[in-house]
Write an enzyme that holds these catalytic residues in place. Structure first.
Site, PDB file in Angstrom:
ATOM      1  N   GLU A 112       0.991  -1.204   0.167  1.00  9.12           N
ATOM      2  CA  GLU A 112      -0.084   0.070  -0.019  1.00  9.12           C
ATOM      3  C   GLU A 112       0.813   1.208  -0.192  1.00  9.12           C
ATOM      4  O   GLU A 112       1.503   1.600   0.775  1.00  9.12           O
ATOM      5  CB  GLU A 112      -0.856  -0.062   1.300  1.00  9.12           C
ATOM      6  CG  GLU A 112      -1.739   1.198   1.488  1.00  9.12           C
ATOM      7  CD  GLU A 112      -2.471   1.376   2.460  1.00  9.12           C
ATOM      8  OE1 GLU A 112      -3.303   2.500   2.709  1.00  9.12           O
ATOM      9  OE2 GLU A 112      -2.810   0.556   3.223  1.00  9.12           O
ATOM     10  N   LYS A 152      -8.341 -15.291  15.972  1.00  5.33           N
ATOM     11  CA  LYS A 152      -8.607 -14.790  14.656  1.00  5.33           C
ATOM     12  C   LYS A 152     -10.056 -14.344  14.467  1.00  5.33           C
ATOM     13  O   LYS A 152     -10.424 -14.638  13.254  1.00  5.33           O
ATOM     14  CB  LYS A 152      -8.026 -16.007  13.885  1.00  5.33           C
ATOM     15  CG  LYS A 152      -6.671 -16.231  13.962  1.00  5.33           C
ATOM     16  CD  LYS A 152      -6.187 -17.451  13.290  1.00  5.33           C
ATOM     17  CE  LYS A 152      -4.624 -17.700  13.496  1.00  5.33           C
ATOM     18  NZ  LYS A 152      -4.068 -19.141  13.032  1.00  5.33           N
TER      19      LYS A 152
END
Length: 543
Positions: free
Chosen positions: A222, A354
């Site tokens: 990014e 998670k």
């Protein structure tokens, strides 16, 4: 991927049935009849000898001939049922003629229909490897067993890769194969590798945290992310640095067990949460590792099901395997007093791993860290290009009120997960644990008569380790070494992983400060259009 019809063969391929003097169906009928007729004859002869009390081992010439004929017909029929197997060996290409015979198995039919593009470049050489590729394609050799069969992980990856390209008809030319230690990931990091992904690693800093400077590695694709974090680090540095505190350090695992009644389930809950039983349970739990130390047990009941959340210290490891082994020890021990306990699963999602969960947001998991800094007024204006009042208002309306409107769970921040993910990938952490590790609330307020900005991030569940898993791979180990937290601390077990957690929180602080400043100053879109736009024509990239 183009499809084509199978071309008509110009040469005759030898078949096993060519050696038979009669057509195959006639030969089969003869031997079937012969086998059952002889079996019937010999059984009758055996019955007659038993009735007449004749010795069974005394055989006539006709008996001997019948036995030999029965064995011969049996051998033929056994060969008939395995004739496709025999055919595959006869039709297999030799070392001198590697392409003289077509694939023999029906599993290769789909591969034969694929027109392989010319740009597919094989990564292997040698007739032996080509034969293994064919065996992988037709299913004779399972792809997952190549490392064990060959004893060479790099060669196994090359063969698997070549087979994959031939089956799919798509090139993996842009995916590197050479230059990676496949032995290092065997049995611990990745199965059935065909290459590795190249990911750029940038550095932000220096981050001045608790009086020490750190250069923070960030693996990301990014644009603007590293530059933004770097600007935040600069603002923190020239303002005197940031400080951090580790509030908790404990990994959790919560199995789910079931009883016949809710009353019986409640008895287990009372037993596990009774302080008088804790020392006994801790001794059993701590046998799993010299670093695992049980800290607490909290239970929740849903009907007749009990969710038992065990929390323990895990040294410098992230600790999921360690805590799981300890929990298994306790479950085995509990069977003595609760033989009617049915263990449904070692993980019942009350851990919670998670997944975004309120239990992690409230109780914490891994390392709970708070990090703060006071940014001077002139730094806010000159480095961040905004003002204190605008930042405070934006943080309140965006990170606090806006997240509440969205019903966020642990997401009271601008982009904590951006920073956490980049550092996790660079340092060999489990990227999926970014979910709970990015739980963060960013607070801002004007201090010193409204001139300066106080900013803090509170992150209750940063799950990191400096040993085990991907941390021991060369690239990730180098990034940990850059931060000074490589491996386990010999002097103070757990201190390296705790330091890594504070660095993550400090980096998130820098990222929050910079991004919110860009939004407050109206620079976000402009900077991304300038630095996060690719001019590359993707239609020219080979696929």
């Amino acid at each position: 991927m183009g499809l084509r019809r199978r071309a008509t063969a110009t040469t005759t391929t030898a078949k096993a049935s060519d050696a038979l003097p009669l057509p195959l169906h006639v030969t089969n009928a003869v031997f079937f009849t012969l086998f059952f007729s002889l079996a019937y004859y010999l059984l009758n002869r055996w019955r007659d000898k038993i009735r007449s009390s004749s010795p069974l081992h005394l055989l006539t010439l006709s008996d001997i001939a019948a036995i030999f004929a029965l064995v011969a017909s049996f051998i033929y029929l056994l060969g008939f049922f395995g004739i496709d197997f025999v055919q595959s060996f006869i039709a297999r290409p030799s070392d001198e003629e590697p392409s003289s015979a077509p694939p023999s198995s029906s599993h290769q039919f789909s591969a034969d229909l694929i027109s392989i593009p010319a740009q597919l470049v094989s990564t292997i050489d040698g007739a032996d490897d080509l034969a293994i590729v064919d065996s992988v394609i037709n299913g004779t050799i399972p792809s997952y067993s190549l490392e064990a069969r060959l004893g060479d992980c790099c060669r196994a990856a090359a063969i698997r890769r070549d087979a994959l390209q031939k089956v799919t008809g798509r090139s993996l030319g842009g995916l590197p194969l050479e230059g990676f230690d496949y032995e290092a990931i065997l049995g611990q990091c990745c199965e059935m590798p065909v290459g590795y992904v190249q990911l750029p690693v940038g550095v932000a800093g220096p981050l001045l945290l608790d009086g020490v400077e750190y250069t923070v590695p960030m693996a990301t694709t990014e644009g603007c992310l590293v530059a933004s974090a770097n600007r935040g680090c600069k603002a923190i540095y020239v303002s005197g640095g940031a400080s951090s505190v580790v509030l908790k350090d404990g990994m959790s695992r919560a199995p789910v067990v079931r009883f016949a009644t809710a009353n019986r389930a409640a008895q287990l809950k009372f037993f596990l949460e009774d302080p008088l039983n804790f020392d006994t349970l801790a001794v059993v739990f701590n046998r799993s590792s010299r670093f695992a130390r049980l800290q607490s047990i909290k239970c929740s009941i849903a009907g007749k099901n009990v969710y038992c959340r065990f929390t323990c210290s895990t040294g410098d490891a992230m600790g999921m395997n360690m805590v799981s082994k300890g929990v298994q020890n306790v479950l085995d021990f509990l069977q003595n007093d609760f033989p009617d306990m049915d263990v449904i699963g070692i993980s019942g999602n009350f851990c919670s791993d998670k997944k975004p969960a309120a239990v992690n947001w409230i109780e914490g998991r891994g390392k709970s860290v708070v990090c703060e800094a006071t940014i001077k007024e002139d730094v806010v204006k000159k480095v961040l290009k905004t003002n204190v009042a605008a930042l405070v208002e934006l943080n309140m309306l965006k990170n606090l009120a806006g997240s509440a409107v969205a019903g966020a769970l642990g997401g009271y921040n601008a982009h904590a997960s951006n920073i956490v993910s980049a550092i996790f990938i660079a340092t060999g952490q489990d990227p999926a644990q970014n979910v709970e590790s990015s739980h963060c609330i960013t607070m801002m307020e004007a201090v010193n008569d409204g001139r300066d900005l106080h900013i803090s991030v509170t992150m209750p569940s940063i799950e990191v380790g400096t040993v085990g898993g991907g941390t021991q791979l060369p690239s990730q180990s180098a990034c940990l070494n850059l931060l000074g937290v490589k491996g386990a601390s010999k002097d103070s077990p757990g201190s390296n992983s705790r330091l890594l957690a504070t660095i993550v929180a400090g980096s998130v602080l820098a990222g929050e400060l910079s991004l919110l400043s860009a939004i407050a100053a109206g620079q976000l879109v402009k900077s991304h259009m300038k630095y996060n736009r690719s001019c590359k024509d993707m239609s020219k990239v080979s696929c």
